[in-house]
Motif scaffolding. Structure first.
Motif, mmCIF file in Angstrom:
data_model
loop_
_atom_site.group_PDB
_atom_site.id
_atom_site.type_symbol
_atom_site.label_atom_id
_atom_site.label_comp_id
_atom_site.label_asym_id
_atom_site.label_seq_id
_atom_site.Cartn_x
_atom_site.Cartn_y
_atom_site.Cartn_z
ATOM 1 N N THR A 1 155.043 -96.933 -73.517
ATOM 2 C CA THR A 1 154.047 -97.162 -72.476
ATOM 3 C C THR A 1 153.346 -98.520 -72.646
ATOM 4 O O THR A 1 153.334 -99.090 -73.731
ATOM 5 N N PRO A 2 152.735 -99.036 -71.569
ATOM 6 C CA PRO A 2 151.988 -100.294 -71.668
ATOM 7 C C PRO A 2 150.765 -100.170 -72.562
ATOM 8 O O PRO A 2 150.233 -99.076 -72.785
ATOM 9 N N HIS A 3 150.308 -101.336 -73.059
ATOM 10 C CA HIS A 3 149.116 -101.377 -73.897
ATOM 11 C C HIS A 3 148.218 -102.542 -73.486
ATOM 12 O O HIS A 3 148.679 -103.534 -72.928
ATOM 13 N N LEU A 4 146.939 -102.383 -73.796
ATOM 14 C CA LEU A 4 145.927 -103.414 -73.586
ATOM 15 C C LEU A 4 145.432 -103.947 -74.922
ATOM 16 O O LEU A 4 145.484 -103.249 -75.939
ATOM 17 N N ALA A 5 144.919 -105.172 -74.898
ATOM 18 C CA ALA A 5 144.216 -105.736 -76.048
ATOM 19 C C ALA A 5 143.157 -106.697 -75.526
ATOM 20 O O ALA A 5 143.252 -107.197 -74.402
ATOM 21 N N VAL B 1 160.163 -106.774 -72.830
ATOM 22 C CA VAL B 1 158.711 -106.730 -72.929
ATOM 23 C C VAL B 1 158.142 -107.949 -72.213
ATOM 24 O O VAL B 1 158.517 -109.088 -72.519
ATOM 25 N N VAL B 2 157.251 -107.724 -71.254
ATOM 26 C CA VAL B 2 156.565 -108.834 -70.594
ATOM 27 C C VAL B 2 155.072 -108.715 -70.852
ATOM 28 O O VAL B 2 154.533 -107.613 -71.039
ATOM 29 N N LEU B 3 154.393 -109.852 -70.850
ATOM 30 C CA LEU B 3 152.989 -109.926 -71.257
ATOM 31 C C LEU B 3 152.219 -110.808 -70.300
ATOM 32 O O LEU B 3 152.712 -111.863 -69.862
ATOM 33 N N HIS C 1 163.909 -103.131 -75.630
ATOM 34 C CA HIS C 1 162.827 -103.887 -76.268
ATOM 35 C C HIS C 1 161.529 -103.201 -75.862
ATOM 36 O O HIS C 1 161.208 -103.152 -74.673
ATOM 37 N N GLY C 2 160.807 -102.644 -76.812
ATOM 38 C CA GLY C 2 159.588 -101.936 -76.433
ATOM 39 C C GLY C 2 158.845 -101.378 -77.621
ATOM 40 O O GLY C 2 158.924 -101.898 -78.720
ATOM 41 N N ALA D 1 153.948 -106.879 -81.976
ATOM 42 C CA ALA D 1 155.114 -106.314 -82.667
ATOM 43 C C ALA D 1 155.869 -105.463 -81.665
ATOM 44 O O ALA D 1 155.260 -104.797 -80.821
ATOM 45 N N TRP D 2 157.196 -105.467 -81.768
ATOM 46 C CA TRP D 2 157.994 -104.648 -80.865
ATOM 47 C C TRP D 2 159.316 -104.267 -81.516
ATOM 48 O O TRP D 2 159.818 -104.968 -82.390
ATOM 49 N N LEU D 3 159.847 -103.129 -81.104
ATOM 50 C CA LEU D 3 161.192 -102.737 -81.502
ATOM 51 C C LEU D 3 162.177 -103.522 -80.648
ATOM 52 O O LEU D 3 162.063 -103.533 -79.412
ATOM 53 N N ASP D 4 163.142 -104.140 -81.303
ATOM 54 C CA ASP D 4 164.048 -105.079 -80.637
ATOM 55 C C ASP D 4 165.493 -104.636 -80.850
ATOM 56 O O ASP D 4 165.956 -104.527 -81.983
ATOM 57 N N GLY D 5 166.207 -104.413 -79.737
ATOM 58 C CA GLY D 5 167.565 -103.889 -79.817
ATOM 59 C C GLY D 5 168.658 -104.920 -79.682
ATOM 60 O O GLY D 5 169.808 -104.543 -79.409
#
Length: 420
Positions: A105-109, A133-135, A160-161, A176-180
């Motif tokens: 799911t999306p996240h905020l910071a 993943v886009v930001l 990627h997520g 940080a992200w899981l990258d396939g």
């Protein structure tokens, strides 16, 4: 082979059970403080799911969620709570090419310069699990948002997520992200017979959305478990589910300390051998040099929710405390520290439906102060996703998804000390 049954039970996604009245169970009285449980009215209406909940540097609670529209369109929304009232909901982004998932799911910071940051997932190819993943960044408190950048630039049609975001400096974030990228040809799950393993990557993103310091932190991780991060007095502590060559999937941490990442360390040697991803990541919170990690495991074919404490910013952890166990335990944990107490949330599902639970412990985890059933849900299985938990100024806040007649909606609860 019983662990296969546990895994399949966890993945059941039926959502049309009989309605269950959502009546909280009154909290028990702790040693010197008891808490009242009440509804926390959210500024969310209609079909909404995939919530995120964080506390910003200014103390505001930041909520984001996804609203589904007709067709394939989705909108990512946000609002801020100052302790008394919500800001008006604002749109972060909208798209018809997103990857929207119950667990990823999306996240905020938020950073100290007042900027807000948000990420979401965008399909990169026709394959079901090909997404990037886009930001995006907002410099005006969420009124307007920049055009999104793609965080992973490998160009592979892979997963990627499962992102974590944290303030890296006054005006930059870490991610940080899981990258396939190494799983090309392996399909969902990254089976090494056809492709490489899922990896964990980290990077810094500046106020200009420029990316720097990207590196691979772990060359082999669980494929689809959430990551999480918390700031200690000795640097950022990142937690995730590792995966070794023998399919042992235990929880590890790594700390960004003095400009470099430490080697990953196990929180506890559960030795959970699992041939498929449990889609059940850990959660972390920190205060000074103390850190607490909560997680789900089914080692020994017995599902459990556990929590452990570190007094040295993640160098070592105490023996875990088991909060709950049994086939009804789903996990989906949250953890938050406030004052001299630690809150842990988790989900259960039995013949009567799903429920969300919350326990409060003293900081040393030596004493359980109270245990609360926050809500009974009508939804079942995966559709209810992961509840979100934060603590702020003596109160704990939870947000979760329920599903009624096939329609998802967000609900909130607040626990405050009596008299506050």
């Amino acid at each position: 082979m019983r662990h296969y049954f546990v895994f399949l039970l966890f993945l059941l996604s039926a959502c049309d059970g009989d309605p269950v009245e959502s009546v909280p169970v009154p909290p028990t009285v702790g040693t010197h403080v008891s808490y009242d449980l009440s509804e926390w009215e959210l500024p969310v209406h209609g079909r909404a799911a995939q919530p995120d909940l964080v506390v910003g540097p200014d103390g505001h609670v930041l909520l984001s969620w996804i609203e589904a529209e007709n067709g394939n369109a989705h909108t990512l929304m946000s609002a801020a709570f100052d302790g008394d009232a919500w800001s008006p909901p604002r749109k972060i982004a909208r798209g018809d090419d997103w990857f929207v998932n119950w667990a990823d799911t999306p996240h905020l910071a938020a950073t100290a310069d007042g900027a807000l940051w948000a990420h979401w997932l965008r399909q990169s190819a026709k394959a079901a699990y090909a997404y990037d993943v886009v930001l995006s960044r907002s410099a005006d408190g969420g009124n307007t948002w920049s055009a999104p950048i793609k965080v992973n630039d490998d160009g592979t049609p892979t997963e990627h997520g499962f992102v974590s975001l944290w303030p890296q400096s006054r005006d930059s974030i870490g991610i940080a992200w899981l990258d396939g990228r190494n799983t090309v040809g392996g399909g969902h799950g990254g089976h090494e017979a056809h492709g490489g393993a899922m990896t964990l990557r980290v990077a810094d993103i500046g106020a200009d959305l420029g990316k720097s310091s990207e590196s691979e932190l772990d060359s082999r991780t669980c494929d689809c478990c959430q990551t999480d991060a918390a700031m200690t007095a000795r640097g950022l502590l990142l937690v995730y589910r590792d995966r070794d060559g023998g399919e042992i999937r235990d929880i590890v941490t790594a700390r960004f300390d003095d400009g470099a990442w430490t080697l990953p360390r196990k929180v506890h040697d559960d030795r959970w051998k699992m041939p498929a991803c449990p889609v059940n990541g850990p959660a972390i919170t920190a205060k000074g040099t103390q850190a607490w990690v909560a997680w789900y495991t089914a080692a020994g074919d017995l599902p459990k929710v556990r929590v452990a404490r570190s007094q040295d910013a993640g160098d070592s952890f105490s023996a875990p405390v088991d909060l709950d166990s049994g086939l009804e335990v789903q996990g989906r944990v949250g953890v938050a520290a406030d004052g001299d107490a630690v809150w842990v949330s988790w989900s259960r599902e039995d013949a009567n439906g799903q429920s969300i639970w919350l326990a409060r412990y003293d900081a040393g985890l030596g004493k359980e102060l109270q245990r609360i059933q926050v809500a009974k849900l009508q939804g079942r299985g995966r559709a209810t996703g992961f509840a979100q938990l934060v603590a702020r100024e003596g109160a704990a806040y939870l947000v979760w998804t329920d599903v009624v007649d096939g329609k998802p909606a967000l609900h909130g609860a607040r626990l405050t000390a009596k008299g506050i």
